[in-house]
Design an enzyme around this catalytic site. Structure first.
Site, PDB file in Angstrom:
ATOM      1  N   GLY A 130       0.813  -1.210   0.000  1.00  0.00           N
ATOM      2  CA  GLY A 130       0.000   0.000   0.000  1.00  0.00           C
ATOM      3  C   GLY A 130       0.850   1.265   0.000  1.00  0.00           C
ATOM      4  O   GLY A 130       0.542   2.235  -0.705  1.00  0.00           O
ATOM      5  N   THR A 131       1.908   1.270   0.765  1.00  0.00           N
ATOM      6  CA  THR A 131       2.742   2.468   0.864  1.00  0.00           C
ATOM      7  C   THR A 131       3.353   2.805  -0.494  1.00  0.00           C
ATOM      8  O   THR A 131       3.340   3.962  -0.932  1.00  0.00           O
ATOM      9  CB  THR A 131       3.855   2.248   1.911  1.00  0.00           C
ATOM     10  OG1 THR A 131       3.226   1.933   3.159  1.00  0.00           O
ATOM     11  CG2 THR A 131       4.738   3.462   2.077  1.00  0.00           C
TER      12      THR A 131
ATOM     13  N   ASN B 232      -8.419   3.484   8.370  1.00  0.00           N
ATOM     14  CA  ASN B 232      -7.822   2.346   9.066  1.00  0.00           C
ATOM     15  C   ASN B 232      -7.989   2.385  10.583  1.00  0.00           C
ATOM     16  O   ASN B 232      -7.937   1.362  11.235  1.00  0.00           O
ATOM     17  CB  ASN B 232      -6.328   2.248   8.726  1.00  0.00           C
ATOM     18  CG  ASN B 232      -5.615   3.566   8.801  1.00  0.00           C
ATOM     19  OD1 ASN B 232      -5.986   4.528   8.124  1.00  0.00           O
ATOM     20  ND2 ASN B 232      -4.595   3.644   9.631  1.00  0.00           N
TER      21      ASN B 232
ATOM     22  N   GLN C 276      -7.732  -0.475   3.154  1.00  0.00           N
ATOM     23  CA  GLN C 276      -8.572  -1.120   4.178  1.00  0.00           C
ATOM     24  C   GLN C 276      -9.898  -1.619   3.618  1.00  0.00           C
ATOM     25  O   GLN C 276     -10.620  -2.344   4.308  1.00  0.00           O
ATOM     26  CB  GLN C 276      -8.845  -0.144   5.336  1.00  0.00           C
ATOM     27  CG  GLN C 276      -7.619   0.199   6.148  1.00  0.00           C
ATOM     28  CD  GLN C 276      -7.111  -0.974   6.984  1.00  0.00           C
ATOM     29  OE1 GLN C 276      -7.833  -1.930   7.275  1.00  0.00           O
ATOM     30  NE2 GLN C 276      -5.844  -0.907   7.372  1.00  0.00           N
TER      31      GLN C 276
ATOM     32  N   SER D  42      -3.399  -3.416  -0.838  1.00  0.00           N
ATOM     33  CA  SER D  42      -2.268  -4.082  -0.187  1.00  0.00           C
ATOM     34  C   SER D  42      -2.634  -5.518   0.177  1.00  0.00           C
ATOM     35  O   SER D  42      -3.653  -5.751   0.830  1.00  0.00           O
ATOM     36  CB  SER D  42      -1.902  -3.294   1.074  1.00  0.00           C
ATOM     37  OG  SER D  42      -0.984  -4.022   1.857  1.00  0.00           O
ATOM     38  N   GLY D  43      -1.773  -6.469  -0.229  1.00  0.00           N
ATOM     39  CA  GLY D  43      -2.078  -7.893  -0.070  1.00  0.00           C
ATOM     40  C   GLY D  43      -2.246  -8.368   1.364  1.00  0.00           C
ATOM     41  O   GLY D  43      -3.108  -9.190   1.655  1.00  0.00           O
ATOM     42  N   HIS D  44      -1.400  -7.848   2.276  1.00  0.00           N
ATOM     43  CA  HIS D  44      -1.434  -8.427   3.633  1.00  0.00           C
ATOM     44  C   HIS D  44      -2.628  -7.972   4.457  1.00  0.00           C
ATOM     45  O   HIS D  44      -2.799  -8.409   5.598  1.00  0.00           O
ATOM     46  CB  HIS D  44      -0.115  -8.168   4.370  1.00  0.00           C
ATOM     47  CG  HIS D  44       0.087  -6.755   4.842  1.00  0.00           C
ATOM     48  ND1 HIS D  44       0.040  -6.423   6.180  1.00  0.00           N
ATOM     49  CD2 HIS D  44       0.353  -5.605   4.182  1.00  0.00           C
ATOM     50  CE1 HIS D  44       0.283  -5.113   6.316  1.00  0.00           C
ATOM     51  NE2 HIS D  44       0.477  -4.614   5.118  1.00  0.00           N
TER      52      HIS D  44
ATOM     53  N   THR E 127      12.631  -7.434 -10.633  1.00  0.00           N
ATOM     54  CA  THR E 127      12.107  -8.786 -10.830  1.00  0.00           C
ATOM     55  C   THR E 127      10.855  -8.974  -9.978  1.00  0.00           C
ATOM     56  O   THR E 127      10.842  -8.627  -8.795  1.00  0.00           O
ATOM     57  CB  THR E 127      13.175  -9.836 -10.446  1.00  0.00           C
ATOM     58  OG1 THR E 127      14.300  -9.613 -11.290  1.00  0.00           O
ATOM     59  CG2 THR E 127      12.658 -11.259 -10.632  1.00  0.00           C
TER      60      THR E 127
ATOM     61  N   CYS F  23       1.817   5.702  18.380  1.00  0.00           N
ATOM     62  CA  CYS F  23       2.252   6.160  17.068  1.00  0.00           C
ATOM     63  C   CYS F  23       3.465   5.337  16.647  1.00  0.00           C
ATOM     64  O   CYS F  23       4.252   4.918  17.482  1.00  0.00           O
ATOM     65  CB  CYS F  23       2.599   7.635  17.180  1.00  0.00           C
ATOM     66  SG  CYS F  23       3.432   8.294  15.782  1.00  0.00           S
TER      67      CYS F  23
HETATM   68  N1  PLP Z   1      -3.017   2.880   3.654  1.00  0.00           N
HETATM   69  C1  PLP Z   1      -3.801   2.455   4.651  1.00  0.00           C
HETATM   70  C2  PLP Z   1      -5.173   3.031   4.805  1.00  0.00           C
HETATM   71  C3  PLP Z   1      -3.350   1.478   5.546  1.00  0.00           C
HETATM   72  O1  PLP Z   1      -4.125   1.063   6.538  1.00  0.00           O
HETATM   73  C4  PLP Z   1      -2.035   0.959   5.365  1.00  0.00           C
HETATM   74  C5  PLP Z   1      -1.484  -0.022   6.321  1.00  0.00           C
HETATM   75  O2  PLP Z   1      -1.770   0.028   7.505  1.00  0.00           O
HETATM   76  C6  PLP Z   1      -1.260   1.424   4.285  1.00  0.00           C
HETATM   77  C7  PLP Z   1      -1.779   2.388   3.452  1.00  0.00           C
HETATM   78  C8  PLP Z   1       0.115   0.898   4.034  1.00  0.00           C
HETATM   79  O3  PLP Z   1       0.064  -0.384   3.468  1.00  0.00           O
HETATM   80  P1  PLP Z   1       1.360  -1.349   3.466  1.00  0.00           P
HETATM   81  O4  PLP Z   1       1.503  -1.856   4.861  1.00  0.00           O
HETATM   82  O5  PLP Z   1       0.993  -2.426   2.505  1.00  0.00           O
HETATM   83  O6  PLP Z   1       2.499  -0.542   3.009  1.00  0.00           O
END
Ligand code: PLP
Length: 385
Positions: free
Chosen positions: A72-73, A152, A180, A200-202, A238, A323
């Protein structure tokens, strides 16, 4: 490891059986590089393309609109930085909300240092933005609107199709961080009017370090990472074949299960039960909220202390007051919804998955009131009303 009650699924999820089984061959015998011409390489390439089809189908996109990333990031960084770069001739104004994830907020902070002007829309007590405020914030130099699909920390689902419509009417690129939401509520990129969407997969049973960015057909983003030209030149490096395969298998399964799980029912049991605790309050939208997130503030208790005592009972949860940097600043999300700092310190998020059971919910409903009473008993601030 002792049996724990895992209620931190918004943080990360247990990899699903389907994801594990699907990815395993690519961690063992089928380890070819998708760029290689021999058959094990081509098999890996076919697995990546199959995953692309599945991921696209899950969010109503075309396969060529899916670009795999490390999570996600990365997707948020790529979407925001590249959209800004693409439109820099038009202007340098971006609109977002005050409750975005740091992956969005810190990317925007970086752009601000480079001459961009960012409008942060405030929210009401439920974490909802005002569409009128959004319309009023639009300027002739606005190039991007980036607003999350669901929050989130407090689980609020934002009015994405309406935001998408406003962006379209004004010719502005619209990105939504749906990390989310995807796999938890129905997501359709067309209905949302999204040009760019991060997932985001996890967060839905896939492996960590996997994600995707949806890029609407016709929009050609500059790459964030340069190299060998993988992901059609958009994201070199890759491919993480096992991770990509796990993401698609988990997503397919999660989407299929959305109408079937009892997650929202368990969430509602938690909410009903825990709001019986004196001086407690639900955070986030009581109606438009993610099925898996029950979030609260309890007066005169520290979030961290609650987490430690819950952990002693084998219950994993999280608090907005903790935090990632280790600072004691209260959550920016809770303060944006108007909660005073003292109240925001007593926040707790319980986030569920379909793997949770009613017995586990009973256990939380039994333990948490005792923990809160104990902590309040030690607090000089606490006076029974
Ligand atoms: N955006 C939101 C709303 C999230 O809750 C999160 C993870 O907590 C992320 C982005 C970041 O995702 P990742 O952990 O896959 O980088």
């Amino acid at each position: 490891m002792k049996k724990m009650i895992y209620l931190d699924n918004a943080s990360t999820t247990r990899p699903s059986e389907k994801a594990l089984n699907a990815m395993l061959p690519y961690l063992t015998d089928a380890y070819g590089n998708p760029s290689s011409v021999y058959s094990s390489g081509q098999d890996a390439k076919a697995a990546v393309e199959d995953a692309r089809h599945k991921a696209a189908k899950a969010i109503g996109a075309l396969p060529e609109e899916i670009f795999f990333t490390s999570g996600g990031t990365e997707s948020d960084n790529w979407a925001i930085r590249s959209a800004a770069e693409l439109k820099k001739e038009k202007g340098k104004h971006i609109i977002t909300s005050a409750i975005e994830h740091p992956a969005v907020l810190n990317t925007l902070a970086h752009l601000e240092k480079n001459g961009y002007d960012v409008t942060y829309l405030g929210t009401d007590r439920y974490g909802q933005i005002s569409l009128d405020e959004l319309r009023n914030a639009i300027r002739s130099d606005t190039v991007l609107i980036t607003i999350m699909t669901a929050n989130n920390e407090i689980g609020t689902i934002l009015p994405i199709p309406e935001i998408g419509m406003i962006a379209k009417e004004n010719g502005i690129i619209f990105h939504t961080d749906a990390v989310q939401a995807v796999g938890h509520i129905p997501v359709d990129v067309k209905e949302m009017g999204a040009d760019l969407l991060s997932l985001s997969g996890h967060k839905f049973g896939g492996a960590k370090g996997t994600g995707a960015l949806f890029v609407r057909k016709g929009l050609r983003l500059p790459p964030l990472i340069y190299g060998g030209g993988q992901e059609r030149g958009g994201r070199s490096g890759t491919e993480n074949v096992p991770g990509i395969v796990s993401l698609a298998a988990a997503l397919e399964d999660a989407v299929r299960q959305i109408p079937l799980t009892g997650v929202a029912r368990m969430r509602d049991r938690l909410i009903k039960g825990l709001l019986k605790i004196p001086r407690s309050r639900l955070t986030g939208d009581p109606v438009n909220r993610l099925p898996g997130i029950a979030s609260f503030v309890f007066e005169c208790v520290e979030g961290e202390s609650m987490l430690l005592l819950l952990d002693r009972c084998g219950i994993c949860a999280s608090s907005g007051s903790a935090c990632s940097s280790g600072s004691l600043d209260p959550s920016h999300v809770l303060t944006a919804t108007g909660l005073p700092h003292e109240a925001a310190h007593g926040s707790l998020r319980l986030s569920l998955s379909s793997g949770n059971t009613d017995e586990e919910i009973d256990r939380v409903l039994d333990e948490l009131p005792k923990i809160i009473a104990k902590l309040r008993g030690m607090s000089p601030l606490w006076k029974e009303v």
